[in-house]
Motif scaffolding. Structure first.
Motif, mmCIF file in Angstrom:
data_model
loop_
_atom_site.group_PDB
_atom_site.id
_atom_site.type_symbol
_atom_site.label_atom_id
_atom_site.label_comp_id
_atom_site.label_asym_id
_atom_site.label_seq_id
_atom_site.Cartn_x
_atom_site.Cartn_y
_atom_site.Cartn_z
ATOM 1 N N SER A 155 6.967 2.383 -4.500
ATOM 2 C CA SER A 155 6.174 2.916 -3.402
ATOM 3 C C SER A 155 4.692 2.685 -3.694
ATOM 4 C CB SER A 155 6.462 4.410 -3.250
ATOM 5 O OG SER A 155 5.605 4.969 -2.303
ATOM 6 N N SER A 189 1.765 -2.733 4.662
ATOM 7 C CA SER A 189 2.408 -2.233 5.872
ATOM 8 C C SER A 189 3.344 -1.082 5.519
ATOM 9 C CB SER A 189 3.178 -3.356 6.563
ATOM 10 O OG SER A 189 4.209 -3.815 5.718
ATOM 11 N N GLY A 190 3.595 -0.245 6.495
ATOM 12 C CA GLY A 190 4.493 0.881 6.277
ATOM 13 C C GLY A 190 4.299 1.931 7.339
ATOM 14 N N ASP A 191 4.927 3.064 7.148
ATOM 15 C CA ASP A 191 4.778 4.206 8.040
ATOM 16 C C ASP A 191 3.792 5.161 7.398
ATOM 17 O OD1 ASP A 191 6.680 3.217 9.802
ATOM 18 O OD2 ASP A 191 8.315 4.207 8.738
ATOM 19 N N TYR A 192 2.752 5.503 8.145
ATOM 20 C CA TYR A 192 1.713 6.378 7.620
ATOM 21 C C TYR A 192 1.437 7.512 8.581
ATOM 22 C CZ TYR A 192 0.721 2.750 4.218
ATOM 23 O OH TYR A 192 0.814 1.847 3.203
ATOM 24 N N ARG A 193 1.055 8.634 8.032
ATOM 25 C CA ARG A 193 0.573 9.750 8.834
ATOM 26 C C ARG A 193 -0.944 9.650 8.844
ATOM 27 N NH1 ARG A 193 1.765 15.660 6.879
ATOM 28 N NH2 ARG A 193 0.087 15.174 5.449
ATOM 29 N N ASN A 200 -4.340 0.145 16.737
ATOM 30 C CA ASN A 200 -4.044 -1.204 17.232
ATOM 31 C C ASN A 200 -4.424 -1.356 18.704
ATOM 32 O OD1 ASN A 200 -3.048 -1.968 14.724
ATOM 33 N ND2 ASN A 200 -0.987 -1.290 15.223
#
Length: 96
Positions: free
Chosen positions: A9, A57-61, A82
């Motif tokens: 991670s 890249s990834g999922d972020y809060r 974006n």
């Protein structure tokens, strides 16, 4: 072992700020130039700038805070990601 378990991670986190004592007027769609930052991890930012680059890249809060001061303070704000407004009950607000 699956590829998923082998990958490490690499979170991205940090914060940027706009600090000043003069009021600013921001038109709809206009960028805000931030002038300071704190600790950054996997985020590229060089003040003063209106751009942050998340290197992986990834999922972020994404969290943000808007501090309003003064007797005639009023504002509306939204979170743009974006080039699109992020929909949701806490991403486009107003304060009078």
């Amino acid at each position: 072992m699956s590829d998923y378990k082998r990958k490490k991670s690499s979170p991205a986190y940090g914060y940027v700020t706009l600090i000043g004592s003069k009021p600013i007027m921001v038109q709809s769609g206009e960028s805000i130039t931030f002038n300071q930052n704190g600790l950054l991890n996997n985020i590229q930012f060089s003040p003063p700038s209106d751009t942050l680059i998340i290197r992986k890249s990834g999922d972020y809060r994404i969290e943000y805070v808007l501090l309003i001061d003064g007797p005639a303070s009023s504002s509306t704000y939204g979170l743009i990601l974006n080039d699109s407004l992020v929909q949701g009950r806490l991403t486009n607000e107003g304060s009078l």
